[in-house]
Design an enzyme around this catalytic site. Structure first.
Site, short mmCIF file in Angstrom:
data_model
loop_
_atom_site.label_atom_id
_atom_site.label_comp_id
_atom_site.label_asym_id
_atom_site.label_seq_id
_atom_site.Cartn_x
_atom_site.Cartn_y
_atom_site.Cartn_z
N TYR A 1 6.20 20.84 3.00
CA TYR A 1 7.52 20.64 2.40
C TYR A 1 8.37 21.87 2.69
O TYR A 1 7.89 23.00 2.58
CB TYR A 1 7.39 20.45 0.88
CG TYR A 1 8.70 20.32 0.15
CD1 TYR A 1 9.52 19.22 0.34
CD2 TYR A 1 9.12 21.30 -0.75
CE1 TYR A 1 10.73 19.10 -0.34
CE2 TYR A 1 10.32 21.19 -1.44
CZ TYR A 1 11.13 20.08 -1.23
OH TYR A 1 12.31 19.96 -1.91
N ASP B 1 7.38 29.28 6.98
CA ASP B 1 8.02 29.05 5.70
C ASP B 1 7.12 29.69 4.64
O ASP B 1 6.11 29.11 4.24
CB ASP B 1 8.22 27.55 5.45
CG ASP B 1 8.91 27.27 4.13
OD1 ASP B 1 9.07 28.23 3.33
OD2 ASP B 1 9.29 26.12 3.88
N LYS C 1 11.27 31.90 -4.28
CA LYS C 1 10.34 32.14 -5.40
C LYS C 1 10.13 33.62 -5.73
O LYS C 1 10.96 34.22 -6.40
CB LYS C 1 9.02 31.42 -5.13
CG LYS C 1 9.26 29.90 -4.96
CD LYS C 1 8.01 29.10 -4.86
CE LYS C 1 8.24 27.67 -4.43
NZ LYS C 1 8.48 26.72 -5.48
C1 LIG Z 1 7.17 25.93 1.29
C2 LIG Z 1 8.47 25.60 0.61
N1 LIG Z 1 9.61 25.67 1.31
C3 LIG Z 1 10.80 25.40 0.74
C4 LIG Z 1 10.89 25.03 -0.56
C5 LIG Z 1 12.22 24.76 -1.17
O1 LIG Z 1 12.55 25.78 -2.07
P1 LIG Z 1 13.62 25.54 -3.24
O2 LIG Z 1 12.99 24.59 -4.21
O3 LIG Z 1 13.85 26.91 -3.80
O4 LIG Z 1 14.84 24.98 -2.60
C6 LIG Z 1 9.72 24.95 -1.34
C7 LIG Z 1 9.79 24.55 -2.75
O5 LIG Z 1 8.82 24.43 -3.45
C8 LIG Z 1 8.48 25.24 -0.73
O6 LIG Z 1 7.34 25.15 -1.42
#
Ligand SMILES: Cc1ncc(COP(=O)(O)O)c(C=O)c1O
Length: 428
Positions: A142, A237, A265
């Site tokens: 994700y 990511d 985060k």
């Molecule tokens: C690996 C990863 N990338 C991107 C995101 C998106 O982050 P946000 O919820 O701060 O938009 C998340 C959210 O959990 C994530 O786990």
């Protein structure tokens, strides 16, 4: 009726699904979300006066435990000077310097307001840099809810991505190609088909959004080699793994350097923060110096920077923080595995350091397809037992458990293992 139930009844009339982000919904586990009033250290408390051991930690940011006094003090101090200026500040320079110092692959960084924004921007930079359009992502990973990343899992490696959400035009996903996690051949096939068209491969260096799926030996190194061969960029990511697996994130933990990295985060310590960065030569393409447009009214917000900076500095300056956290993770997940095995509950326990997850399946979970073999009804029973016995885990089979530095072996982790033992006896 509990106060959480009352609030949920009101909330569903006012907020879609009663929640401001779908992961907070309890529909899959046939429960009502607990409405939270406060959190402290390894604990979190709801409106009905229940206190739980918290294994969500706001979905990862609270690596020091909830409501750390040092972070709170820095936030209050910053807030006293003004909530937002929409202008350059010293804290932004300090944050950029710290990120560049801590993460060797990063020479320049841009702050944004969420992980989604960080990914969306990094993809744009990768496309701008390479002059190519296609992006390879992995099924089950994700990357936030930016249009190009909302492709149907399992759409097949050779085809253009099919939108996985209403409202995403097919045009937005036609350049998103899906590969299988831990399967380098699936990536090679895509590069064979589109050798000059792929701008970047984006990957969660530890899959943490299909449950926890570690990279197999050689997987990340293989991605690096393929990207180099075809002059495509490798994007890690690290919204979950960044500053969690080590101070250098997953790239330090596994020793593989990406071209671009996205954060969220932990970098904001619970405030809405994201960031993306990489080599100067690539990042200098970003506006206003370069031609890739990206902006944000509240980006680098002073209160958010204060929170993130304080947390990162504590992580940097606490001797053995990651050794201890990862050792606690190793111990906790190994014990959990033993308990499930002793009770003869079919399961697969995956973990990397403080991130872990139990899948209710006999299969070894190494990708999205194997993760999906989990018995989600067994998970729902396990979840409900834990919740009603003071343990607050994510209400989904496909989310991670987040340990923090505030969880101690002697207290919270031991107590949790006792509850899991009793749970296994009750649900099998
Ligand atoms: C690996 C990863 N990338 C991107 C995101 C998106 O982050 P946000 O919820 O701060 O938009 C998340 C959210 O959990 C994530 O786990």
């Amino acid at each position: 009726m509990s106060r959480s139930e009352e609030l949920f009844r009101q909330a569903v009339e006012l907020i879609p699904g009663g929640v401001n982000s779908p992961v907070r919904a309890y529909g899959n586990v046939h429960e009502v979300p607990r409405f939270i009033v406060s959190a402290d250290g390894p604990y979190i408390s709801d409106v009905d006066g229940n206190t739980y051991v918290d294994y969500i930690g706001s979905w990862g940011p609270m690596i020091l435990g909830n409501n750390d006094k040092r972070i709170l003090d820095s936030v209050v101090k910053a807030a006293g000077k003004g909530l937002s200026f929409g202008a350059a500040t010293e804290a932004e320079v300090e944050m950029a310097q710290l990120v560049c110092d801590l993460v060797p692959s990063i020479e320049m960084v841009r702050m944004v307001n969420s992980g989604t924004e960080a990914v969306m921007s990094a993809l744009r930079v990768a496309r701008g840099y390479t002059g190519r359009n296609k992006i390879v992502k992995f099924m089950g990973c994700y990357h936030g809810h930016t249009d190009a990343m909302l492709v149907k899992a399992g759409s097949g490696v050779m085809t253009a991505g099919i939108p996985d959400s209403a409202g995403v035009p097919a045009g937005c996903t036609q350049d998103t190609l899906s590969a299988e996690y831990n399967n380098l051949d699936s990536v090679k096939e895509l590069f064979d088909s589109y050798p000059d068209e792929i701008a970047a491969v984006i990957v969660e260096p530890v899959g943490a959004n299909m449950g926890v799926v570690p990279p197999e030996e050689g997987f990340l190194e293989g991605l690096r080699a393929i990207c180099d061969k075809y002059s495509a960029l490798l994007i890690f990511d690290e919204v979950i793994t960044g500053f969690r697996l080590s101070l250098q994130g997953a790239q330090g933990y596994f020793g593989v350097q990406p071209d671009l990295t996205t954060f969220g985060k932990i970098i904001g310590a619970g405030m809405p923060v994201g960031a993306y960065g990489g080599r100067k030569e690539i990042m200098q393409l970003v506006s206003p110096v370069g031609k890739v447009y990206q902006a944000g009214t509240l980006s680098g917000n002073p209160v958010a920077m204060a929170a993130g900076l304080t947390q990162l500095k504590i992580l940097r300056d606490t001797p053995d923080f990651y050794e201890k956290l990862n050792a606690n993770g190793d111990w906790f997940y190994t014990e959990m595995d033993k308990i499930l095995t002793d009770h003869q509950i079919p399961h697969c326990l995956n973990h990397v350091g403080s991130l872990g997850c139990v899948f209710f399946t006999e299969k070894k979970v190494k990708d999205y397809v194997t993760a999906k073999t989990s018995d989600t009804e067994a998970f729902a029973k396990y979840f409900k037992y834990l919740l009603t016995h003071g343990i607050y885990m994510a209400p989904s089979q496909f989310e991670a458990i987040f340990l923090s530095g505030a969880h101690t072996k002697e207290n919270e982790l031991k107590k949790t293992l006792e509850v899991i033992d009793a749970c296994c006896a009750a649900i099998k």
